[in-house]
Design a protein around this motif. Sequence first.
Motif, PDB file in Angstrom:
ATOM      1  N   GLN B 141       0.866  -1.181   0.000  1.00  0.00           N
ATOM      2  CA  GLN B 141       0.000   0.000   0.000  1.00  0.00           C
ATOM      3  C   GLN B 141       0.899   1.227   0.000  1.00  0.00           C
ATOM      4  O   GLN B 141       1.995   1.198   0.548  1.00  0.00           O
ATOM      5  CB  GLN B 141      -0.868   0.029   1.269  1.00  0.00           C
ATOM      6  CG  GLN B 141      -1.768  -1.187   1.455  1.00  0.00           C
ATOM      7  CD  GLN B 141      -3.003  -1.099   0.590  1.00  0.00           C
ATOM      8  OE1 GLN B 141      -3.273  -0.066  -0.024  1.00  0.00           O
ATOM      9  NE2 GLN B 141      -3.756  -2.174   0.522  1.00  0.00           N
ATOM     10  N   PRO B 142       0.419   2.336  -0.567  1.00  0.00           N
ATOM     11  CA  PRO B 142       1.239   3.547  -0.532  1.00  0.00           C
ATOM     12  C   PRO B 142       1.291   4.098   0.892  1.00  0.00           C
ATOM     13  O   PRO B 142       0.401   3.814   1.706  1.00  0.00           O
ATOM     14  CB  PRO B 142       0.476   4.505  -1.467  1.00  0.00           C
ATOM     15  CG  PRO B 142      -0.926   4.016  -1.457  1.00  0.00           C
ATOM     16  CD  PRO B 142      -0.863   2.530  -1.240  1.00  0.00           C
TER      17      PRO B 142
ATOM     18  N   GLY C 175     -14.080  -0.348  -8.147  1.00  0.00           N
ATOM     19  CA  GLY C 175     -13.650   1.047  -8.253  1.00  0.00           C
ATOM     20  C   GLY C 175     -14.314   1.908  -7.189  1.00  0.00           C
ATOM     21  O   GLY C 175     -13.664   2.732  -6.543  1.00  0.00           O
ATOM     22  N   LEU C 176     -15.609   1.706  -6.999  1.00  0.00           N
ATOM     23  CA  LEU C 176     -16.350   2.479  -6.000  1.00  0.00           C
ATOM     24  C   LEU C 176     -15.796   2.214  -4.606  1.00  0.00           C
ATOM     25  O   LEU C 176     -15.544   3.146  -3.827  1.00  0.00           O
ATOM     26  CB  LEU C 176     -17.831   2.112  -6.063  1.00  0.00           C
ATOM     27  CG  LEU C 176     -18.742   2.724  -5.009  1.00  0.00           C
ATOM     28  CD1 LEU C 176     -18.827   4.236  -5.195  1.00  0.00           C
ATOM     29  CD2 LEU C 176     -20.150   2.119  -5.068  1.00  0.00           C
ATOM     30  N   ASN C 177     -15.593   0.949  -4.288  1.00  0.00           N
ATOM     31  CA  ASN C 177     -15.098   0.595  -2.951  1.00  0.00           C
ATOM     32  C   ASN C 177     -13.684   1.126  -2.715  1.00  0.00           C
ATOM     33  O   ASN C 177     -13.356   1.613  -1.630  1.00  0.00           O
ATOM     34  CB  ASN C 177     -15.139  -0.919  -2.747  1.00  0.00           C
ATOM     35  CG  ASN C 177     -16.564  -1.443  -2.636  1.00  0.00           C
ATOM     36  OD1 ASN C 177     -17.456  -0.715  -2.191  1.00  0.00           O
ATOM     37  ND2 ASN C 177     -16.798  -2.667  -3.062  1.00  0.00           N
ATOM     38  N   ASP C 178     -12.851   1.028  -3.743  1.00  0.00           N
ATOM     39  CA  ASP C 178     -11.487   1.563  -3.615  1.00  0.00           C
ATOM     40  C   ASP C 178     -11.516   3.068  -3.364  1.00  0.00           C
ATOM     41  O   ASP C 178     -10.746   3.596  -2.552  1.00  0.00           O
ATOM     42  CB  ASP C 178     -10.674   1.283  -4.882  1.00  0.00           C
ATOM     43  CG  ASP C 178     -10.179  -0.160  -4.941  1.00  0.00           C
ATOM     44  OD1 ASP C 178      -9.659  -0.557  -5.999  1.00  0.00           O
ATOM     45  OD2 ASP C 178     -10.318  -0.877  -3.930  1.00  0.00           O
ATOM     46  N   PHE C 179     -12.383   3.751  -4.071  1.00  0.00           N
ATOM     47  CA  PHE C 179     -12.473   5.201  -3.915  1.00  0.00           C
ATOM     48  C   PHE C 179     -12.962   5.565  -2.521  1.00  0.00           C
ATOM     49  O   PHE C 179     -12.438   6.472  -1.881  1.00  0.00           O
ATOM     50  CB  PHE C 179     -13.400   5.801  -4.966  1.00  0.00           C
ATOM     51  CG  PHE C 179     -13.560   7.288  -4.843  1.00  0.00           C
ATOM     52  CD1 PHE C 179     -14.719   7.842  -4.322  1.00  0.00           C
ATOM     53  CD2 PHE C 179     -12.522   8.144  -5.202  1.00  0.00           C
ATOM     54  CE1 PHE C 179     -14.855   9.228  -4.195  1.00  0.00           C
ATOM     55  CE2 PHE C 179     -12.658   9.535  -5.072  1.00  0.00           C
ATOM     56  CZ  PHE C 179     -13.820  10.063  -4.564  1.00  0.00           C
ATOM     57  N   GLN C 180     -13.967   4.831  -2.026  1.00  0.00           N
ATOM     58  CA  GLN C 180     -14.497   5.088  -0.682  1.00  0.00           C
ATOM     59  C   GLN C 180     -13.417   4.839   0.382  1.00  0.00           C
ATOM     60  O   GLN C 180     -13.290   5.597   1.346  1.00  0.00           O
ATOM     61  CB  GLN C 180     -15.716   4.207  -0.409  1.00  0.00           C
ATOM     62  CG  GLN C 180     -16.941   4.539  -1.279  1.00  0.00           C
ATOM     63  CD  GLN C 180     -17.481   5.925  -1.008  1.00  0.00           C
ATOM     64  OE1 GLN C 180     -17.383   6.454   0.096  1.00  0.00           O
ATOM     65  NE2 GLN C 180     -18.050   6.545  -2.032  1.00  0.00           N
ATOM     66  N   ARG C 181     -12.642   3.783   0.179  1.00  0.00           N
ATOM     67  CA  ARG C 181     -11.562   3.485   1.132  1.00  0.00           C
ATOM     68  C   ARG C 181     -10.544   4.622   1.136  1.00  0.00           C
ATOM     69  O   ARG C 181     -10.049   5.041   2.180  1.00  0.00           O
ATOM     70  CB  ARG C 181     -10.865   2.171   0.776  1.00  0.00           C
ATOM     71  CG  ARG C 181     -11.597   0.936   1.291  1.00  0.00           C
ATOM     72  CD  ARG C 181     -10.911  -0.369   0.879  1.00  0.00           C
ATOM     73  NE  ARG C 181      -9.543  -0.438   1.350  1.00  0.00           N
ATOM     74  CZ  ARG C 181      -8.476  -0.568   0.585  1.00  0.00           C
ATOM     75  NH1 ARG C 181      -8.579  -0.671  -0.717  1.00  0.00           N
ATOM     76  NH2 ARG C 181      -7.265  -0.618   1.110  1.00  0.00           N
ATOM     77  N   TRP C 182     -10.235   5.113  -0.023  1.00  0.00           N
ATOM     78  CA  TRP C 182      -9.259   6.204  -0.130  1.00  0.00           C
ATOM     79  C   TRP C 182      -9.789   7.458   0.559  1.00  0.00           C
ATOM     80  O   TRP C 182      -9.072   8.112   1.311  1.00  0.00           O
ATOM     81  CB  TRP C 182      -8.950   6.475  -1.602  1.00  0.00           C
ATOM     82  CG  TRP C 182      -8.062   7.674  -1.799  1.00  0.00           C
ATOM     83  CD1 TRP C 182      -6.710   7.738  -1.649  1.00  0.00           C
ATOM     84  CD2 TRP C 182      -8.484   9.003  -2.159  1.00  0.00           C
ATOM     85  NE1 TRP C 182      -6.259   9.015  -1.894  1.00  0.00           N
ATOM     86  CE2 TRP C 182      -7.314   9.813  -2.206  1.00  0.00           C
ATOM     87  CE3 TRP C 182      -9.724   9.580  -2.447  1.00  0.00           C
ATOM     88  CZ2 TRP C 182      -7.357  11.169  -2.539  1.00  0.00           C
ATOM     89  CZ3 TRP C 182      -9.763  10.932  -2.769  1.00  0.00           C
ATOM     90  CH2 TRP C 182      -8.587  11.718  -2.811  1.00  0.00           C
ATOM     91  N   GLU C 183     -11.069   7.751   0.326  1.00  0.00           N
ATOM     92  CA  GLU C 183     -11.673   8.941   0.946  1.00  0.00           C
ATOM     93  C   GLU C 183     -11.631   8.856   2.460  1.00  0.00           C
ATOM     94  O   GLU C 183     -11.501   9.863   3.163  1.00  0.00           O
ATOM     95  CB  GLU C 183     -13.131   9.089   0.496  1.00  0.00           C
ATOM     96  CG  GLU C 183     -13.306   9.919  -0.743  1.00  0.00           C
ATOM     97  CD  GLU C 183     -14.665  10.610  -0.807  1.00  0.00           C
ATOM     98  OE1 GLU C 183     -14.695  11.790  -1.199  1.00  0.00           O
ATOM     99  OE2 GLU C 183     -15.681   9.969  -0.462  1.00  0.00           O
ATOM    100  N   LYS C 184     -11.755   7.645   2.985  1.00  0.00           N
ATOM    101  CA  LYS C 184     -11.775   7.474   4.446  1.00  0.00           C
ATOM    102  C   LYS C 184     -10.365   7.339   5.008  1.00  0.00           C
ATOM    103  O   LYS C 184     -10.197   7.062   6.189  1.00  0.00           O
ATOM    104  CB  LYS C 184     -12.556   6.209   4.811  1.00  0.00           C
ATOM    105  CG  LYS C 184     -14.036   6.284   4.512  1.00  0.00           C
ATOM    106  CD  LYS C 184     -14.682   4.936   4.814  1.00  0.00           C
ATOM    107  CE  LYS C 184     -16.114   4.936   4.363  1.00  0.00           C
ATOM    108  NZ  LYS C 184     -16.720   3.592   4.488  1.00  0.00           N
ATOM    109  N   GLN C 186      -8.272   4.914   4.316  1.00  0.00           N
ATOM    110  CA  GLN C 186      -7.989   3.514   4.639  1.00  0.00           C
ATOM    111  C   GLN C 186      -7.173   2.829   3.552  1.00  0.00           C
ATOM    112  O   GLN C 186      -7.024   1.609   3.555  1.00  0.00           O
ATOM    113  CB  GLN C 186      -9.322   2.755   4.808  1.00  0.00           C
ATOM    114  CG  GLN C 186     -10.099   3.181   6.034  1.00  0.00           C
ATOM    115  CD  GLN C 186     -11.513   2.605   6.048  1.00  0.00           C
ATOM    116  OE1 GLN C 186     -11.948   1.965   5.102  1.00  0.00           O
ATOM    117  NE2 GLN C 186     -12.222   2.840   7.136  1.00  0.00           N
ATOM    118  N   ALA C 187      -6.632   3.613   2.630  1.00  0.00           N
ATOM    119  CA  ALA C 187      -5.940   3.005   1.485  1.00  0.00           C
ATOM    120  C   ALA C 187      -4.437   3.042   1.640  1.00  0.00           C
ATOM    121  O   ALA C 187      -3.707   2.898   0.677  1.00  0.00           O
ATOM    122  CB  ALA C 187      -6.351   3.728   0.204  1.00  0.00           C
ATOM    123  N   SER C 188      -3.940   3.260   2.867  1.00  0.00           N
ATOM    124  CA  SER C 188      -2.494   3.315   3.045  1.00  0.00           C
ATOM    125  C   SER C 188      -2.060   2.402   4.192  1.00  0.00           C
ATOM    126  O   SER C 188      -2.923   1.951   4.958  1.00  0.00           O
ATOM    127  CB  SER C 188      -2.070   4.755   3.331  1.00  0.00           C
ATOM    128  OG  SER C 188      -2.741   5.251   4.467  1.00  0.00           O
TER     129      SER C 188
END
Lengths: 30, 144, 188
Positions: B141-142, C175-184, C186-188
């Motif tokens: 992950q980044p 794509g939707l779930n990835d975007f939501q995770r990023w917004e919260k 949770q993508a790092s």
Amino acid sequence: ANTETYLKSVALKHMPPNLQAVDLGKSVQK
Amino acid sequence: MFCEKAIELIRELQRASDGQLPAFNEDGIRQVLEEMKALYEQNQTDVNEAKSEGRSDLIPTIKFRHCCLLRNQRCIAAYLYDRLLRIRSLRWEYGSVLPTSIRFHMCAEELEWFNQYKKSLATYMRSLGGDEGLDVTQDMQPPK
Amino acid sequence: TQSYLPVPPGVGMEENFLSLDDILLSQEKLPTRTECVFPRLGFVEKTSDTRDIPEGTKMEMPLWLAKGLYDNKRRLVSVEQPKIYRQGWRTVFSADPNVVDLHKMGPYYYGLGSQLLHFDSPENPEIAQTVLQTYIGRFRRIMDSSQNAYNEDTSALVERLDVLERSLFRTGQIGLNDFQRWEKGQAS
């Protein structure tokens, strides 16, 4: 080479002579 | 109908969702190989008869069996290849030591393939980043 | 797992040899007729005197076999179009492609429709056009619903979709779930 060895040993060598080769180029998306 | 066992192998993998690895179906592979042997021998007999006695009417049947042989070959190759893709992904998800429960689902040749894959990956990673190498399986992950 | 990348299906009339999806697609049955005798293959009629499949036998044949036997010059089999690709259904699709339950009528509507083009027929251009226009006509709803259904039961949204459309819907959801995770965060 690793994949070819695997396919040969598990299955291809047990197939009829004219069917013992599979072109792994076919695994690449067209 | 021919090639039923072969398509069962494919369905078995399709049911295993999201890259899970079901147990290696040695019996299924064996049955498909046996069917291929029988089809080939029947075709050999008919080819010889077509040549020696001019039985060109056997050609459609020979072609039919050849299609079945190709189908079985394709299904086996795809089954085994897809399993390798799942096994490869395990290296990235679990690291270089696989859980016992997963290893039980692999045949000896697949374990060997996995060991060779690990070595290839390790060699590649050592070649990166100068003297120290670079573990590309970390930091998926980044950073925040 | 994210690292499992199966061999994808072929595009259009192509098949990928090692694709599980294409192998399953090619297992779909087509109405066919034998145009010659197939000696010594008599499994169709166990009670018949001969072990041959007679000329003129109508049978549902898997696509892979029909393709393998089909030859313009040397007629071994002829292939009929399944109902869903004939004129009557093509009219329905042109009126409103969204009304059709493509899971029930398929589930490989686009894939099988594309593969049908391997068999010569004067209707092929119309079949191709109908398959394409159907996809175009249904695409917007699939995209919209995949982008608006977050964290809910989507079974009602996908139940009438064919295999290709379900894959499209899944891609939209990822794509939707990835975007939501990023917004919260949770993508790092």
